[in-house]
Design a protein around this motif. Structure first.
Motif, PDB file in Angstrom:
ATOM      1  N   TYR A   1      32.253  36.000  29.660  1.00 47.86           N
ATOM      2  CA  TYR A   1      32.815  36.011  30.868  1.00 47.86           C
ATOM      3  C   TYR A   1      34.284  36.330  30.618  1.00 47.86           C
ATOM      4  CZ  TYR A   1      27.972  35.029  32.484  1.00 47.86           C
ATOM      5  OH  TYR A   1      26.556  35.169  32.697  1.00 47.86           O
ATOM      6  N   TRP A   2      34.974  35.255  29.999  1.00 47.71           N
ATOM      7  CA  TRP A   2      36.413  35.379  29.874  1.00 47.71           C
ATOM      8  C   TRP A   2      36.826  36.605  29.082  1.00 47.71           C
ATOM      9  CZ3 TRP A   2      36.234  29.689  27.316  1.00 47.71           C
ATOM     10  CH2 TRP A   2      36.144  28.854  28.064  1.00 47.71           C
TER      11      TRP A   2
ATOM     12  N   LYS B   1      36.916  39.714  31.353  1.00 49.97           N
ATOM     13  CA  LYS B   1      37.945  39.746  32.158  1.00 49.97           C
ATOM     14  C   LYS B   1      39.416  40.016  31.121  1.00 49.97           C
ATOM     15  CE  LYS B   1      40.692  38.992  35.761  1.00 49.97           C
ATOM     16  NZ  LYS B   1      40.728  39.971  36.695  1.00 49.97           N
ATOM     17  N   GLU B   2      39.615  39.373  30.365  1.00 48.62           N
ATOM     18  CA  GLU B   2      40.817  39.324  29.570  1.00 48.62           C
ATOM     19  C   GLU B   2      40.802  40.538  28.266  1.00 48.62           C
ATOM     20  OE1 GLU B   2      43.383  37.527  30.131  1.00 48.62           O
ATOM     21  OE2 GLU B   2      42.171  36.214  31.561  1.00 48.62           O
TER      22      GLU B   2
ATOM     23  N   TYR C   1      35.063  37.640  43.697  1.00 55.03           N
ATOM     24  CA  TYR C   1      34.995  36.369  42.784  1.00 55.03           C
ATOM     25  C   TYR C   1      33.779  36.394  41.855  1.00 55.03           C
ATOM     26  CZ  TYR C   1      39.080  34.482  44.903  1.00 55.03           C
ATOM     27  OH  TYR C   1      40.192  34.240  45.366  1.00 55.03           O
TER      28      TYR C   1
ATOM     29  N   TYR D   1      41.811  29.897  27.576  1.00 54.66           N
ATOM     30  CA  TYR D   1      40.850  29.280  28.594  1.00 54.66           C
ATOM     31  C   TYR D   1      40.703  27.856  28.201  1.00 54.66           C
ATOM     32  CZ  TYR D   1      40.068  33.635  31.275  1.00 54.66           C
ATOM     33  OH  TYR D   1      40.294  34.572  32.372  1.00 54.66           O
TER      34      TYR D   1
ATOM     35  N   LYS E   1      39.779  39.907  47.452  1.00 55.73           N
ATOM     36  CA  LYS E   1      39.118  39.453  46.111  1.00 55.73           C
ATOM     37  C   LYS E   1      37.683  39.438  46.005  1.00 55.73           C
ATOM     38  CE  LYS E   1      43.327  37.931  44.601  1.00 55.73           C
ATOM     39  NZ  LYS E   1      43.919  38.550  43.025  1.00 55.73           N
TER      40      LYS E   1
ATOM     41  N   ASP F   1      37.115  45.087  39.667  1.00 54.92           N
ATOM     42  CA  ASP F   1      38.373  44.084  40.190  1.00 54.92           C
ATOM     43  C   ASP F   1      37.762  42.759  40.787  1.00 54.92           C
ATOM     44  OD1 ASP F   1      40.805  43.250  40.532  1.00 54.92           O
ATOM     45  OD2 ASP F   1      40.971  44.316  42.545  1.00 54.92           O
ATOM     46  N   LEU F   2      37.359  42.160  39.333  1.00 52.14           N
ATOM     47  CA  LEU F   2      36.774  40.541  39.568  1.00 52.14           C
ATOM     48  C   LEU F   2      37.638  39.722  39.124  1.00 52.14           C
ATOM     49  CD1 LEU F   2      33.309  41.232  38.476  1.00 52.14           C
ATOM     50  CD2 LEU F   2      33.765  41.178  40.610  1.00 52.14           C
ATOM     51  N   GLU F   3      37.717  38.420  39.951  1.00 51.60           N
ATOM     52  CA  GLU F   3      38.686  37.572  39.847  1.00 51.60           C
ATOM     53  C   GLU F   3      37.608  36.387  39.181  1.00 51.60           C
ATOM     54  OE1 GLU F   3      42.476  35.683  39.615  1.00 51.60           O
ATOM     55  OE2 GLU F   3      41.943  37.609  40.239  1.00 51.60           O
ATOM     56  N   LEU F   4      37.995  35.817  38.118  1.00 52.66           N
ATOM     57  CA  LEU F   4      37.209  34.880  37.662  1.00 52.66           C
ATOM     58  C   LEU F   4      37.538  33.406  38.525  1.00 52.66           C
ATOM     59  CD1 LEU F   4      36.691  35.176  33.810  1.00 52.66           C
ATOM     60  CD2 LEU F   4      35.151  35.730  35.425  1.00 52.66           C
TER      61      LEU F   4
ATOM     62  N   PHE G   1      35.830  44.410  32.384  1.00 52.86           N
ATOM     63  CA  PHE G   1      35.542  44.521  33.774  1.00 52.86           C
ATOM     64  C   PHE G   1      36.277  45.644  34.363  1.00 52.86           C
ATOM     65  CE2 PHE G   1      34.441  39.813  34.549  1.00 52.86           C
ATOM     66  CZ  PHE G   1      33.252  40.023  34.350  1.00 52.86           C
TER      67      PHE G   1
END
Length: 347
Positions: A60-61, A64-65, A46, A272, A44, A75-78, A69
């Motif tokens: 940033y949300w 991702k959504e 992050y 979110y 992962k 392949d980033l996990e918030l 990204f």
């Protein structure tokens, strides 16, 4: 402007930024020997965001959504880390390669020995409000009242101290209680536990719906200030410049998405914020749309303003330059490459 950035005056008693810097110094050394829980999840990568407020973290949300990204090969996990200071601590300890932050926390982390740099920006002013119980009729009435505060080193903490300074008060003139993030601070005042708080547009709107009133509108002052930005370690920049470049490009594209896709953005906000009303989020959207920086370029003037204040409290700041806290190569590339023009449909 002069009354906010008079270098002869200190912000608060005892030098809050100096204390914050020392606090970060201690944690830099402590965290260097601790493996955080985020390291345990192999495979992962992050990206930390440091506020649950849609005013601060929505870009940033969206990145991702909306798959931005992924579009840029990331392949980033918030992951949510409450508060800029904690985000910088996690960055320095190696738990995350990127974090959102505010300029004050990035400055404190760097002065404390962290090898970090601001790589882009979302907001270059301090769009904060002091708001509270309706019986508080004027800024002077804040004296002796209780305030819901964020942790030291955050934008909310800095904004409160700066606003108090602007009306001739300091923390010793109020009863400050550390509560945490924006929603919790607003709730503490709306429910009558405390008298007033500080927050950006989203929290101000939430407070007004709960019967609170604006006491000081800092947004009108248009003070240059490095608010929401992305920070990375210089080691990451050196060893993986391509990934850093793609993060900067993805965030710039997310800003463009925000500005051109209202309904999609509000949908992300609802996810979110756990289903906040569309009307509330639409108000936040309109306010934030005016504040986001399209070229994602940090404000050097805002960093200089912060250093000017901190120089009266911390000798290290007096020797520092705004350029010490940024790495602008990637935002410069956005302009030179024509990437921003392509986003905006220009040739």
């Amino acid at each position: 402007m002069e009354k906010f950035f008079d270098s002869k005056n200190q912000v608060g008693k005892g030098g809050f930024m100096k204390k914050s810097s020392l606090y970060v110094t201690f944690l830099v050394f402590l965290l260097a020997f601790v493996s955080g829980p985020m390291r345990e999840a192999e495979g992962k990568t992050y990206f930390a965001y440091i506020s649950d407020s849609p005013s601060s973290s929505v870009v940033y949300w969206v990145a991702k959504e909306a798959g931005i990204f992924g579009k840029h090969g990331l392949d980033l996990e918030l992951i949510f880390i409450n508060g800029s200071t904690r985000g910088i601590q996690s960055l320095i300890s190696g738990d995350v390669p990127f974090t959102s932050a505010v300029g004050t926390a990035a400055i404190n982390g760097k002065l404390a020995g962290g090898d970090i740099a601001i790589i882009n920006s979302l907001t270059n002013t301090l769009p904060y409000y002091i708001f509270g119980r309706p019986e508080i009729k004027s800024p002077e009435d804040l004296k002796g009242r209780s305030a819901a505060m964020h942790i030291p080193g955050t934008a909310a903490d800095f904004a409160l101290r700066l606003a108090l300074k602007g009306v001739g008060l300091s923390l010793k003139d109020i009863k400050g209680v550390t509560v945490g993030g924006g929603p919790a601070r607003v709730a503490a005042v709306v429910t009558g536990q405390l008298d007033f708080t500080v927050g950006p547009e989203g929290e101000k709107i939430r407070g007004e719906k709960g019967g609170l009133k604006v006491i000081i509108n800092m947004a009108k002052l248009n003070i240059p200030f490095q608010f929401t930005c992305t920070v990375a370690t210089r080691r990451m920049i050196r060893e993986n410049p391509d990934m850093t470049r793609r993060v900067v490009r993805a965030v710039a594209e997310a800003v463009h998405y925000f500005k051109t896709n209202k309904e999609g953005t509000i949908g992300v906000m609802q996810k979110y914020t756990r289903g906040q009303s569309r009307d509330f989020l639409a108000e936040v959207y309109e306010a934030q749309k005016e504040l986001l920086v399209e070229d994602t370029y940090p404000t050097m003037e805002g960093l200089r303003n912060t250093l000017e204040i901190q120089a009266t409290l911390d000798p290290k700041a007096a020797k520092a330059k705004a350029e010490d806290f940024v790495d602008l190569r990637f935002v410069d590339e956005l302009k030179r490459s024509g990437f921003l023009n392509q986003l905006q449909g220009r040739r």
